[in-house]
Design a protein around this motif. Structure first.
Motif, PDB file in Angstrom:
ATOM      1  N   PRO A   1       3.409  -7.199  -1.064  1.00 35.45           N
ATOM      2  CA  PRO A   1       3.226  -7.277  -2.528  1.00 35.45           C
ATOM      3  C   PRO A   1       1.770  -7.141  -2.944  1.00 35.45           C
ATOM      4  CG  PRO A   1       4.746  -8.968  -1.776  1.00 35.45           C
ATOM      5  CD  PRO A   1       4.174  -8.342  -0.542  1.00 35.45           C
ATOM      6  N   GLU A   2       0.832  -7.683  -2.125  1.00 35.36           N
ATOM      7  CA  GLU A   2      -0.578  -7.579  -2.470  1.00 35.36           C
ATOM      8  C   GLU A   2      -1.023  -6.117  -2.530  1.00 35.36           C
ATOM      9  OE1 GLU A   2       0.687  -9.533  -0.185  1.00 35.36           O
ATOM     10  OE2 GLU A   2       0.428 -11.500  -1.153  1.00 35.36           O
ATOM     11  N   GLN A   3      -0.567  -5.297  -1.599  1.00 40.38           N
ATOM     12  CA  GLN A   3      -0.934  -3.886  -1.606  1.00 40.38           C
ATOM     13  C   GLN A   3      -0.367  -3.174  -2.835  1.00 40.38           C
ATOM     14  OE1 GLN A   3       0.616  -2.615   2.169  1.00 40.38           O
ATOM     15  NE2 GLN A   3      -1.250  -3.179   3.296  1.00 40.38           N
TER      16      GLN A   3
ATOM     17  N   VAL B   1      -6.811  -0.399 -14.558  1.00 38.64           N
ATOM     18  CA  VAL B   1      -5.611  -1.209 -14.793  1.00 38.64           C
ATOM     19  C   VAL B   1      -4.716  -1.059 -13.573  1.00 38.64           C
ATOM     20  CG1 VAL B   1      -3.614  -1.598 -16.270  1.00 38.64           C
ATOM     21  CG2 VAL B   1      -5.781  -0.850 -17.277  1.00 38.64           C
ATOM     22  N   ARG B   2      -4.489  -2.174 -12.924  1.00 41.36           N
ATOM     23  CA  ARG B   2      -3.680  -2.157 -11.710  1.00 41.36           C
ATOM     24  C   ARG B   2      -2.274  -2.681 -12.001  1.00 41.36           C
ATOM     25  NH1 ARG B   2      -7.181  -1.185  -7.506  1.00 41.36           N
ATOM     26  NH2 ARG B   2      -9.401  -1.444  -8.041  1.00 41.36           N
ATOM     27  N   LEU B   3      -1.378  -2.438 -11.029  1.00 39.30           N
ATOM     28  CA  LEU B   3       0.026  -2.836 -11.219  1.00 39.30           C
ATOM     29  C   LEU B   3       0.152  -4.339 -11.410  1.00 39.30           C
ATOM     30  CD1 LEU B   3       3.007  -1.990 -11.275  1.00 39.30           C
ATOM     31  CD2 LEU B   3       3.058  -2.181  -8.786  1.00 39.30           C
ATOM     32  N   GLY B   4      -0.660  -5.112 -10.705  1.00 37.18           N
ATOM     33  CA  GLY B   4      -0.601  -6.562 -10.840  1.00 37.18           C
ATOM     34  C   GLY B   4      -1.008  -7.061 -12.205  1.00 37.18           C
ATOM     35  N   ASP B   5      -1.677  -6.196 -13.007  1.00 37.11           N
ATOM     36  CA  ASP B   5      -2.090  -6.609 -14.347  1.00 37.11           C
ATOM     37  C   ASP B   5      -0.941  -6.553 -15.353  1.00 37.11           C
ATOM     38  OD1 ASP B   5      -4.674  -6.927 -13.388  1.00 37.11           O
ATOM     39  OD2 ASP B   5      -5.201  -4.832 -13.830  1.00 37.11           O
ATOM     40  N   VAL B   6       0.074  -5.765 -15.075  1.00 33.24           N
ATOM     41  CA  VAL B   6       1.152  -5.586 -16.053  1.00 33.24           C
ATOM     42  C   VAL B   6       2.522  -5.965 -15.498  1.00 33.24           C
ATOM     43  CG1 VAL B   6      -0.092  -3.749 -17.247  1.00 33.24           C
ATOM     44  CG2 VAL B   6       1.477  -3.165 -15.385  1.00 33.24           C
ATOM     45  N   ALA B   7       2.588  -6.436 -14.244  1.00 35.31           N
ATOM     46  CA  ALA B   7       3.897  -6.704 -13.642  1.00 35.31           C
ATOM     47  C   ALA B   7       3.790  -7.816 -12.614  1.00 35.31           C
ATOM     48  CB  ALA B   7       4.453  -5.434 -12.990  1.00 35.31           C
TER      49      ALA B   7
END
Length: 723
Positions: free
Chosen positions: A244-246, A261-267
């Motif tokens: 998940p971290e990757q 903007v990374r995936l972890g910022d919106v999900a």
């Protein structure tokens, strides 16, 4: 004359009989064993998935496209299809009995390949599955965690990664349906954050596809190279993401200020289940499982044994607390049925030998017909192997009936030889030659007449014809072998085993008493017959009344294809009102499990319930179950499968918030999903979906009101609310 040849060459007769027995013994070991022959017609299933699509969209863009291509295939009888709101399309293609299942699968696969280019891109990416199988499952295997430390997702992932592939490779396994889903990387999008960054879900999907990929970077020092090249190595680049971290570090876009903007910022990214469509449990424990469908023409017992052996091989590698259960397995009933017929066959052999000795009253004379029994029976098994039949209840039942007939030829030969020896005082060999000259024509005539009675049944068509064909050819083969042995081995045995008759034999007290009783009964019968002949009109009237009564009883007798027996298995189907969420359906499943684990605890071995799917399709308001009962010896007549089904249906009929149907398995595997029959309604006039639904409701209402019908239910999913 054939008999004279073997009378003078008894060793040749023995060698011929031994060869027949050896051929039969090999066939007994190698022939498949099953309850019934392969009655169900060959079936090929086509499965496709269009995630997120409605049932109407799946019907228009997937199901109909494939159906247009599969028309015109050789030996095609009909095909039926279902399109569910879960995005799944399933088409069942049925062929006639003369079709080769392998050729049928190839033709269906070719037709599907022609339609692939017209299917939606999402369907093409997931692929369309074509498999030959029978509609009913051979067995259901379940893994469950007795420690409750694992979730259903954990058990399902372990099952898919450990058991699915090895079981799929077993010869005879046609299709595997897993009740559950393995692990997958779940990305839960926050719509508010997406809107804040002016992103769409398609932007996220595109970024994941582009950055989660396997890159081929090439090779250093690849040929051709110059002589000065001193290194050859493969260049590796970033492979697919694993954690998940990757995934959270995937870049979606870059802001004007240079920030990413990374995936972890919106999900929210986590490891979860690939699908939450189904949930299952066994005896209340978290569980997962899979059903095994038999491929057309495969051996049921052999396939089930191979599946169990493979699971037993892998069992030591299971995590602590993981247990295996078989909530549905049709093979124990098959074994018990075949064993019961075999016991009857052995008992019939013993009774025939005892009766022969009782009436012949000569051990040597009794031994001669008794020898023919194993020779003919084993030879019949050899003929079954040549004709492609199997050892099943029908062929064994035919042998049980044939035992009383196959010894008749040998008895006729022995009795006639003894009569000539007694009346003309000839030695055994000369008496046998004279006897065979008198009765050879009669032996051949008897065989021809019996063949004319039974062989026409082998010409029947359809599923009924398969049943009668195996029965009739088995009896006809046994009678033909009986005549052959009566013309070859039996005369040779009479010429060598029987002793010359020099004087009247002295019988023991038992046989003297028995013969007097037989003579008295014969005399009484003759006197009674004479009295009947003097009153012919009265007895003819009585005979006519008996015939009339039999006709009336025959007309009133219930009819059926095959009897519904206690197979030690029970099936469940349950639904809640349309639109009901899965949590409510799971609560219903827990109530069903609680009832059986308490009220029927003494009769229950295991209960496996699956919520979210049924034979009709996938839906949050549907579910199915498989119940395995205790062995037959541990249940009395008040706790048969039929009695348990009746009590359960009476209990669940009180629920107004759900429909629970407790059913018996089908009498013949592959013909339907349960006992009873199916009724399909077709819109041949093109009146539309609403008119079809109205007709369906009317038929269901009238059928439910009929007292002769029970467990009337919709074999499908109702109309689902759409937004």
């Amino acid at each position: 004359m054939l008999s004279r040849f073997f009378i003078h060459r008894p060793v040749f007769a023995w060698v011929l009989a031994i060869c027949i027995m050896c051929m039969g013994a090999i066939a007994v070991v190698t022939l498949p064993v099953e309850q019934y022959p392969d009655i169900a017609p060959p079936n090929v299933t086509i499965t496709a998935n269009y995630n997120g699509a409605s049932a109407q969209t799946v019907e228009d863009s997937v199901t109909q496209v494939i159906e247009q291509q599969i028309k015109g295939i050789d030996h095609l009888l009909y095909f039926s299809s279902t399109s569910s709101s879960s995005g799944q399309a399933r088409i069942s293609v049925t062929f006639d009995q003369g079709a080769d299942p392998d050729i049928a699968q190839v033709q269906v696969q070719n037709s599907v390949n022609q339609a692939l280019s017209r299917l939606p891109q999402e369907v093409q990416q997931q692929g369309v599955t074509v498999a030959k199988s029978q509609g009913d499952s051979l067995m259901v295997v379940s893994l469950y965690d007795t420690t409750r430390r694992l979730t259903r997702v954990d058990v399902a992932d372990y099952l898919v990664s450990t058991l699915q592939d090895p079981i799929s490779r077993i010869n005879g396994v046609g299709e595997i349906n897993v009740f559950g889903a393995p692990y997958a990387m779940r990305v839960w999008l926050d719509p508010h954050k997406l809107n804040a960054y002016q992103l769409m879900p398609s932007d996220v999907s595109r970024a994941i596809e582009e950055q989660n990929t396997q890159v081929t970077a090439g090779e250093l020092g690849a040929l051709p190279t110059g002589p000065e090249q001193g290194l050859n190595a493969t260049v590796t680049a970033q492979s697919r993401l694993q954690t998940p971290e990757q995934f959270r570090e995937i870049i979606l876009t870059t802001l004007p200020n240079g920030a990413s903007v990374r995936l972890g910022d919106v999900a929210r990214v986590e490891i979860g289940a690939e699908s939450y469509q189904t949930s299952s449990f066994l005896n209340g424990y978290p569980a997962s499982g899979f059903s095994v469908s038999l491929s057309s023409g495969a051996n049921a017992l052999e396939t089930a044994d191979l599946v169990r052996a493979e699971i037993e091989r892998l069992l030591p590698t299971f995590p602590p607390g993981i247990q295996v259960a078989y909530p549905r397995d049709s093979t124990p009933f098959v074994r018990v049925s075949v064993e019961g017929v075999v016991h009857t066959l052995l008992e019939a052999i013993v009774l025939v030998v005892v009766v022969m000795y009782l009436f012949l009253q000569n051990l040597r004379a009794t031994l001669i017909p008794a020898i023919t029994v194993p020779v003919v029976l084993l030879g019949t098994f050899g003929i079954l192997a040549v004709t492609g039949f199997t050892i099943n209840t029908l062929t064994l039942f035919a042998m049980v009936l044939a035992i009383g007939l196959l010894v008749d030829d040998a008895i006729v030969v022995v009795e006639n030889v003894e009569r000539i020896m007694h009346e003309e005082h000839l030695p055994p060999r000369e008496a046998t030659e004279k006897s065979m000259g008198e009765i050879t024509g009669a032996l051949v005539g008897i065989t021809v007449v019996l063949g004319a009675v039974f062989l026409p049944m082998a010409l029947f068509g359809g599923s009924t014809g398969i049943i009668y064909r195996q029965f009739s050819i088995t009896i006809a083969s046994a009678m033909a072998l009986s005549a052959l042995i009566a013309l070859t081995l039996t005369p040779a045995l009479c010429a060598t085993l029987l002793k010359p008759v020099e004087k009247e034999r002295k019988l023991g007290r038992f046989f003297q008493w028995f013969n007097r009783g037989v003579e008295r009964s014969q005399g009484a019968y003759q006197r009674r017959l004479g009295a009947i002949l003097l009153q012919r009109r009265s007895w003819m009237v009585l005979y006519a009344l008996i015939v009339l009564a039999m006709v009336v009883l025959y007309m009133r007798m219930p009819t059926g294809f095959l009897p519904v027996e206690d197979q030690g298995q029970i099936l469940l189907q349950f639904t809640t009102p349309e639109g009901t969420p899965m949590a409510v359906t799971e609560a219903l499943a827990q109530d069903i499990s609680h009832y059986f684990l308490t009220e029927e605890k003494a009769n229950l071995d295991a209960i496996f319930l699956v919520v979210g799917r049924s034979n009709a399709g996938n839906s949050q308001n549907a579910g199915q179950g498989f119940l395995s009962l205790k062995p037959w010896g541990e249940r009395d007549r008040n706790n048969t499968a039929a009695a348990i089904i009746e009590r359960a249906n009476k209990h669940f009929r009180k629920r107004a918030d759900a429909k629970v149907s407790v059913l018996a398995p089908p009498a013949v595997r592959g013909l339907g999903q349960s006992s009873g029959f199916e009724l399909w309604i077709r819109d041949s006039d093109g009146a539309g979906r609403s008119a079809l639904n109205a007709a369906q409701v009317a038929v269901l209402r009238q059928a439910s009101a009929d007292p002769q019908l029970t467990a009337v239910r919709l074999n499908g999913l109702g109309e689902k609310a759409q937004l």
